[in-house]
Design an enzyme around this catalytic site. Structure first.
Site, PDB file in Angstrom:
ATOM      1  CE  LYS A   1      -1.486   1.546   3.995  1.00 48.54           C
ATOM      2  NZ  LYS A   1      -1.310   2.975   4.323  1.00 48.54           N
TER       3      LYS A   1
ATOM      4  N   PRO B   1       4.318  16.136  10.651  1.00 48.43           N
ATOM      5  CG  PRO B   1       6.213  17.203  11.496  1.00 48.43           C
ATOM      6  CD  PRO B   1       5.368  15.986  11.671  1.00 48.43           C
TER       7      PRO B   1
ATOM      8  CG  ASP C   1       4.041   1.360   9.465  1.00 46.13           C
ATOM      9  OD1 ASP C   1       3.723   2.202  10.316  1.00 46.13           O
ATOM     10  OD2 ASP C   1       3.941   1.559   8.244  1.00 46.13           O
TER      11      ASP C   1
ATOM     12  CB  ILE D   1       8.880   6.630  14.199  1.00 43.84           C
ATOM     13  CG1 ILE D   1      10.099   5.724  13.979  1.00 43.84           C
ATOM     14  CG2 ILE D   1       8.515   7.356  12.905  1.00 43.84           C
ATOM     15  CD1 ILE D   1      11.369   6.427  13.580  1.00 43.84           C
TER      16      ILE D   1
ATOM     17  NE  ARG E   1      -6.239   4.392   6.598  1.00 42.28           N
ATOM     18  CZ  ARG E   1      -5.084   4.599   7.244  1.00 42.28           C
ATOM     19  NH1 ARG E   1      -4.975   4.304   8.509  1.00 42.28           N
ATOM     20  NH2 ARG E   1      -4.046   5.116   6.601  1.00 42.28           N
TER      21      ARG E   1
END
Length: 434
Positions: A22, A126, A309, A331, A401
């Site tokens: 993805k 950001p 992740d 992170i 997702r």
């Protein structure tokens, strides 16, 4: 709203196939903005974020054919006309990757209006690094009413050093640079395989890029790009999730259609924790864990370090390991939201700032739990696979997702998992991230 019902206790045995990445597919779809010609991408995963990206591109005037099944997970994108270079909030509010269209829109159309990104509530990502880079390349950027607006007659090559490593920032500015006038040098770049995927596609489209996969990338701008066909790499996070699933259930699982070269940090930690991991050629990994798992610490880092992740999934594994494991998240500042749900299932976890201390092995018991973000959802699935009894996972749209029909894949290797509600259809309207 769909739920997963999972009864724990079954070791996972057999072969599971990994879908396309993805996090590679999204920037590669955005790269189609850079040319009037068709771009065809293969190995596209059937997940919500891809459908959101399709809707986003179509809202700008692109023609997107997105097919699965016989179409072999392929999409063909034609951006011959960009009638409305705006990333609307109502489309991108559930997807962080919306910022990826900022650079290519400015480079191609001279103007972009992009809603401030949404997605998982795992902490600040950001966009200021994107803005600084585009301003160095000559863009004028304003912000109002939740949107960024960027304008430039033509971007100019520039020398930029990222204040911190950023994957989407590297990708966004790389796409901006390929059509900029002159040379762009970017330092302190992300080295993730997803950046290399994007660079490979751009190169096929006619871009001149050197150094992708290293900390310094040089781009020689060209006047135009042409169409291309490219196959997306396998999803290393999905592959890592399945490797942990095989280990935590004390199974014997082959993870196929993956790239073992992208899994080094995860494989090393699984071996340290007592799992046996064998690389079976160029695209398969076998994991076995028939003994007691051992505690092993992790500290998330940018690639090639241990991926953020995979932190939540690995934490689920540590609840079943003998001893004390320390999990440090470096992170994102808000990526321990799965902890309270794991504790409700019986895990012994204490959090102090960005550090979680896990004492195991814990006897997990089934519970009704809430999915808070994409990877937290995966950790709860893993915990439920070894919990005593039947767990119910709510808000699994987060899972949809980024994981393609994960319940079907897990059921195929022995998991007792079913979906309550309709099977996910990417063409259906998205649930709001409430």
């Amino acid at each position: 709203m769909d739920k997963f019902v999972i009864r724990g206790g079954n070791p996972l045995v057999g072969t599971v196939r990994v879908s396309g990445a993805k996090n590679s597919a999204l920037p590669c779809m955005a790269a189609a903005i850079l040319t009037e010609d068709e771009v065809t991408l293969e190995n596209i995963p059937q997940v919500r974020d891809i459908e959101t990206e399709r809707r986003l591109l179509e809202s700008m005037g692109a023609k997107v054919q997105l097919g699965y099944g016989r179409a072999q997970h392929r999409t063909t994108i034609s951006c011959s006309t960009l009638s409305d270079p705006v990333a609307k909030y109502e489309i991108v509010k559930t997807m962080r990757a919306s910022s990826l269209v900022l650079g290519p829109l400015v480079a191609r159309a001279g103007m972009a209006r992009v809603a401030i990104p949404g997605g998982c509530a795992i902490g600040g990502r950001p966009i200021d690094l994107h803005i600084k880079g585009l301003e160095k390349m000559g863009a004028t950027i304003t912000q109002e009413h939740g949107y960024l607006e960027a304008r430039a007659d033509r971007l100019r090559g520039a020398h930029m050093v990222f204040d911190k490593i950023t994957v989407t920032g590297t990708e966004d500015l790389l796409m901006a640079a390929v059509l900029a006038e002159g040379e762009t040098v970017m330092e302190n770049c992300a080295r993730e395989p997803e950046v290399c995927d994007l660079s490979a596609l751009l190169t096929l489209m006619g871009a001149k890029i050197d150094g992708a996969g290293t900390s310094t990338i040089r781009v020689q701008g060209v006047p135009r790009l042409h169409g291309a066909r490219y196959r997306i790499n396998p999803d290393r996070i999905e592959a890592g999730t399945f490797l942990v699933a095989g280990a935590i259930t004390r199974g014997d699982l082959i993870v196929a259609n993956c790239n073992p070269n992208h899994l080094g940090a995860v494989i090393a930690k699984l071996e340290e924790a007592g799992a046996r991991v064998d690389i079976l050629g160029a695209d398969s990994v076998r994991v076995r864990a028939d003994g007691q798992l051992r505690a092993a610490d992790i500290s998330t880092e940018e690639y090639p370090g241990f991926p953020t992740d995979m932190q939540a999934q690995y934490m689920a594994l540590t609840t079943q390991a003998d001893g004390v494991s320390v999990v440090k998240e470096n992170i994102f500042e808000n990526r321990f939201m799965h902890v309270q749900e794991l504790v409700r299932m019986g895990a012994n976890i204490k959090v102090d700032g960005g550090t979680a201390t896990v004492r195991g092995p814990a006897k997990l018991s089934a519970a009704a739990v809430m999915c808070s973000d994409l990877r937290a959802s995966a950790s709860l699935v893993l915990a439920a696979l070894v919990a005593d009894g039947e767990s119910i996972l709510d808000r699994v749209y987060h899972m949809d997702r980024g994981y393609e029909r994960i319940e079907e894949k897990l059921r195929g290797v022995g998991a007792q998992i079913r979906r309550m509600g309709n099977v996910f259809n990417p063409r259906e309207s998205e649930s709001a991230a409430d």
